[in-house]
Design a protein around this motif. Sequence first.
Motif, PDB file in Angstrom:
ATOM      1  N   ALA A 187      40.100  33.339  36.028  1.00 43.53           N
ATOM      2  CA  ALA A 187      41.237  33.923  36.749  1.00 43.53           C
ATOM      3  C   ALA A 187      41.965  35.032  35.989  1.00 43.53           C
ATOM      4  O   ALA A 187      42.429  35.993  36.608  1.00 43.53           O
ATOM      5  CB  ALA A 187      42.214  32.810  37.136  1.00 43.53           C
ATOM      6  N   PRO A 188      42.123  34.984  34.637  1.00 39.13           N
ATOM      7  CA  PRO A 188      42.807  36.092  33.952  1.00 39.13           C
ATOM      8  C   PRO A 188      42.173  37.455  34.135  1.00 39.13           C
ATOM      9  O   PRO A 188      42.837  38.475  33.954  1.00 39.13           O
ATOM     10  CB  PRO A 188      42.768  35.668  32.475  1.00 39.13           C
ATOM     11  N   LEU A 189      40.889  37.497  34.545  1.00 40.05           N
ATOM     12  CA  LEU A 189      40.252  38.796  34.761  1.00 40.05           C
ATOM     13  C   LEU A 189      40.903  39.553  35.920  1.00 40.05           C
ATOM     14  O   LEU A 189      40.875  40.793  35.944  1.00 40.05           O
ATOM     15  CB  LEU A 189      38.756  38.604  35.024  1.00 40.05           C
ATOM     16  N   LEU A 190      41.478  38.826  36.876  1.00 37.83           N
ATOM     17  CA  LEU A 190      42.195  39.499  37.968  1.00 37.83           C
ATOM     18  C   LEU A 190      43.428  40.234  37.436  1.00 37.83           C
ATOM     19  O   LEU A 190      43.754  41.337  37.892  1.00 37.83           O
ATOM     20  CB  LEU A 190      42.599  38.474  39.036  1.00 37.83           C
ATOM     21  N   LEU A 191      44.098  39.634  36.456  1.00 31.79           N
ATOM     22  CA  LEU A 191      45.263  40.299  35.868  1.00 31.79           C
ATOM     23  C   LEU A 191      44.863  41.537  35.064  1.00 31.79           C
ATOM     24  O   LEU A 191      45.656  42.481  34.952  1.00 31.79           O
ATOM     25  CB  LEU A 191      46.020  39.317  34.971  1.00 31.79           C
ATOM     26  N   VAL A 192      43.649  41.528  34.519  1.00 29.17           N
ATOM     27  CA  VAL A 192      43.174  42.708  33.796  1.00 29.17           C
ATOM     28  C   VAL A 192      43.072  43.895  34.745  1.00 29.17           C
ATOM     29  O   VAL A 192      43.450  45.027  34.398  1.00 29.17           O
ATOM     30  CB  VAL A 192      41.815  42.416  33.130  1.00 29.17           C
ATOM     31  N   LEU A 193      42.580  43.655  35.962  1.00 32.52           N
ATOM     32  CA  LEU A 193      42.486  44.741  36.946  1.00 32.52           C
ATOM     33  C   LEU A 193      43.865  45.245  37.345  1.00 32.52           C
ATOM     34  O   LEU A 193      44.096  46.452  37.453  1.00 32.52           O
ATOM     35  CB  LEU A 193      41.719  44.245  38.178  1.00 32.52           C
ATOM     36  N   VAL A 194      44.801  44.321  37.552  1.00 32.85           N
ATOM     37  CA  VAL A 194      46.159  44.723  37.919  1.00 32.85           C
ATOM     38  C   VAL A 194      46.804  45.527  36.791  1.00 32.85           C
ATOM     39  O   VAL A 194      47.460  46.555  37.027  1.00 32.85           O
ATOM     40  CB  VAL A 194      47.003  43.477  38.260  1.00 32.85           C
TER      41      VAL A 194
END
Length: 291
Positions: A187-194
């Motif tokens: 899930a933290p990979l989504l925050l990387v995109l943001v």
Amino acid sequence: MTSARPRSAQQAPPVGSSSTGYVTFVVLLSFLAWALVSMDNVMLGVAVPALAPALHLSLSTIEYLIGAFSFVTFAAPVLAGRLIDRIGRRANFQLSLVGTGIFGGLTALVANAWQFIVVRLLVSTSYGLTEPVINTLVAEEAPRHRRGVLMGLVQAGYPLGAGVAGTIAAVLLPAYGWRPLFYLAFAPLLLVLVAGWFLRDSARFKQVKAATTHRAVEHKPGWRKLFTPEQAVAVDMVHLGRAEGVAERDPVSRTRRAKTCVNPPRRLSAPAPGTQAGKARAPQRRRAPVR
């Protein structure tokens, strides 16, 4: 006369001068990042009873390994401080979450103890990089009168993530085993995109980076400049100053110089023409012969 320095090196922008909307975004992003990192860390602890037989390890061995991972997390912030100041807050934030997301998720795919150790060591290192960077981001962007409250709000993400992880583990572990727990670690990979789209380095970091670059260019010229006439004169002046400093520190030189000042050498002055010595030293003129 002031030196010609860039504007960023002359005055620092005020800390916490960002807009309210952007500060809210930074706090929310940091809160979610800290909560997701906490979930991965807690899931490892609650999955230990199921992990031990799957990896053919005893409970005591896997507990020792978890303790070693914690020491790695303890040492990682020292490295994180250097990275934050060198590559920036935004890049370090993304790097820490990429490591946590990828290697945390790969924990679900390990097949033996060595794979588990390597993956979790990388996760622990990335996990140690996360806390310093989110604290720095919030401290630099938050207004001064609300900085403590907002930093406390971000830290509240850790117990929230631990509570959510325990609840999810209570549901998934009995029915599906320990592997699905770590799929959530992606899930933290989504925050990387943001963060890649909306997060930026603080104005304070840009000012410090510009000043550091200016000092490096000013005090460390390229090798070509070492052979210019101006640089040669500067080097001669430096060596001359060092030689004078050595002479000042040398006790023998100081003693000789003091004696010279007290008893200066006598200069022999020419005798006056009217005196006896003057007559003796005066050149004798030849008289013309009388014809």
